[in-house]
Design a protein around this motif. Structure first.
Motif, PDB file in Angstrom:
ATOM      1  N   THR A  34       0.254  -1.194  -0.258  1.00  0.00           N
ATOM      2  CA  THR A  34       0.068  -0.006  -0.103  1.00  0.00           C
ATOM      3  C   THR A  34       1.015   1.088   0.013  1.00  0.00           C
ATOM      4  O   THR A  34       1.275   2.033   1.024  1.00  0.00           O
ATOM      5  N   THR A  39       0.236   2.765  -7.271  1.00  0.00           N
ATOM      6  CA  THR A  39      -0.450   1.762  -6.673  1.00  0.00           C
ATOM      7  C   THR A  39       0.957   0.787  -7.597  1.00  0.00           C
ATOM      8  O   THR A  39       1.668   0.955  -9.037  1.00  0.00           O
ATOM      9  N   PRO A  62      -5.985  -0.440  -0.469  1.00  0.00           N
ATOM     10  CA  PRO A  62      -6.240   0.895  -0.993  1.00  0.00           C
ATOM     11  C   PRO A  62      -5.877   0.399  -2.930  1.00  0.00           C
ATOM     12  O   PRO A  62      -6.143   1.219  -3.762  1.00  0.00           O
ATOM     13  N   ARG A  63      -4.856   1.020  -2.714  1.00  0.00           N
ATOM     14  CA  ARG A  63      -3.666   0.781  -4.388  1.00  0.00           C
ATOM     15  C   ARG A  63      -2.613  -0.619  -4.142  1.00  0.00           C
ATOM     16  O   ARG A  63      -1.722  -0.250  -5.146  1.00  0.00           O
ATOM     17  N   SER A  64      -3.239  -1.620  -3.430  1.00  0.00           N
ATOM     18  CA  SER A  64      -2.652  -2.678  -3.934  1.00  0.00           C
ATOM     19  C   SER A  64      -2.709  -3.356  -4.986  1.00  0.00           C
ATOM     20  O   SER A  64      -3.609  -3.222  -5.607  1.00  0.00           O
ATOM     21  N   SER A  65      -2.198  -4.199  -5.276  1.00  0.00           N
ATOM     22  CA  SER A  65      -2.321  -5.029  -6.704  1.00  0.00           C
ATOM     23  C   SER A  65      -1.411  -6.021  -6.750  1.00  0.00           C
ATOM     24  O   SER A  65      -0.373  -6.093  -6.632  1.00  0.00           O
ATOM     25  N   ASN A  86      -6.659  -3.668  -5.051  1.00  0.00           N
ATOM     26  CA  ASN A  86      -7.127  -2.370  -6.101  1.00  0.00           C
ATOM     27  C   ASN A  86      -7.263  -2.340  -7.280  1.00  0.00           C
ATOM     28  O   ASN A  86      -8.348  -2.164  -8.003  1.00  0.00           O
ATOM     29  N   ARG A  87      -6.407  -3.454  -7.743  1.00  0.00           N
ATOM     30  CA  ARG A  87      -6.169  -4.198  -8.609  1.00  0.00           C
ATOM     31  C   ARG A  87      -6.095  -5.513  -9.284  1.00  0.00           C
ATOM     32  O   ARG A  87      -4.727  -5.681  -8.871  1.00  0.00           O
ATOM     33  N   GLY A 106     -11.646  -5.757  -4.146  1.00  0.00           N
ATOM     34  CA  GLY A 106     -11.202  -4.791  -4.471  1.00  0.00           C
ATOM     35  C   GLY A 106     -11.454  -3.325  -5.646  1.00  0.00           C
ATOM     36  O   GLY A 106     -13.226  -4.065  -5.535  1.00  0.00           O
ATOM     37  N   THR A 107     -11.213  -3.117  -5.858  1.00  0.00           N
ATOM     38  CA  THR A 107     -11.722  -1.712  -7.073  1.00  0.00           C
ATOM     39  C   THR A 107     -12.251  -2.256  -8.191  1.00  0.00           C
ATOM     40  O   THR A 107     -13.046  -2.142  -8.835  1.00  0.00           O
ATOM     41  N   THR A 108     -11.047  -2.478  -9.179  1.00  0.00           N
ATOM     42  CA  THR A 108     -11.014  -2.939 -10.267  1.00  0.00           C
ATOM     43  C   THR A 108     -10.047  -4.114 -10.734  1.00  0.00           C
ATOM     44  O   THR A 108      -9.307  -5.150 -10.405  1.00  0.00           O
TER      45      THR A 108
END
Length: 208
Positions: A34, A39, A62-65, A86-87, A106-108
């Motif tokens: 994070t 990201t 929130p910024r994990s990929s 997050n992605r 997550g987000t996407t």
């Protein structure tokens, strides 16, 4: 799985110019970074085509990929699980095969962008996703900047904001899949997949 706890540090591996003989298999990469501003992916592929199998990627913020695929990367990603990122997969001017995977939260789920043939010599960013479930993210699949994601025999259901989004320059080719709200193409359905226990993380299908 061999557990590698990133403890919010940077990536697990960066792979450049590797072919399909390279295998990354059987890892659980936990607490993916994070970063306060960017990201940062656990796995970065640059012009590479490794096989990534039976791995689990779990996020910590929130910024994990999970994966960043760049510059005509064409990995085989199979039997992997992505939870709370997050992605999960960020595909830029690349053409991976994603098979038999679960992407949840997550987000996407899968972000596909770039490579429209006019500005990128590698052509359209076009992952082929099949036998895969994408659920409980904000957006299941997002395509922009000339991307052409291909989905077959997959489930895109229960994502909270949208299932599949495309901008005016992109096209999603979806066939023989279960998409919440429907998707006009051959063999697609709009039917509750009846997950055994989605809240509990059991995405097997109930009889019915």
């Amino acid at each position: 799985h061999c557990v590698i706890d990133l403890q919010n540090n940077k990536w697990f591996a960066s792979v450049e110019a590797a072919g399909p003989a390279m295998r990354i298999e059987g890892f659980h990469i936990a607490n993916i970074s994070t970063h306060p501003q960017f990201t940062v992916p656990a796995l970065f592929c640059f012009g590479s085509s490794p096989t990534i199998a039976n791995c689990k990627f779990t996020g910590a913020g929130p910024r994990s990929s999970g994966m960043q695929l760049d510059e005509n990367s064409r990995p085989l990603i199979t039997h992997c699980t992505f939870i709370g990122l997050n992605r999960a997969i960020n595909c830029d001017a690349s053409r991976p095969i994603v098979s038999n995977c679960l992407i949840s939260g997550g987000t996407t789920g899968v972000l596909v962008s770039g490579g429209n043939g006019a500005t990128d010599c590698f052509g359209a960013s076009s992952p082929r996703i099949f036998n895969t479930t994408i659920t409980r993210a904000a957006t299941g699949v997002s395509a922009n900047a000339g991307a052409v994601p291909i989905l077959e025999n997959s489930i895109v259901w229960g994502n909270t904001s949208s299932q599949i989004t495309v901008d005016g320059s992109s096209t999603a080719l979806v066939a023989y899949s279960d998409v919440q709200g429907g998707w006009a193409r051959t063999g697609n359905i709009n039917a509750n997949p009846l997950f055994v226990n989605a809240v509990g993380g059991d995405y097997r299908l109930s009889a019915g």
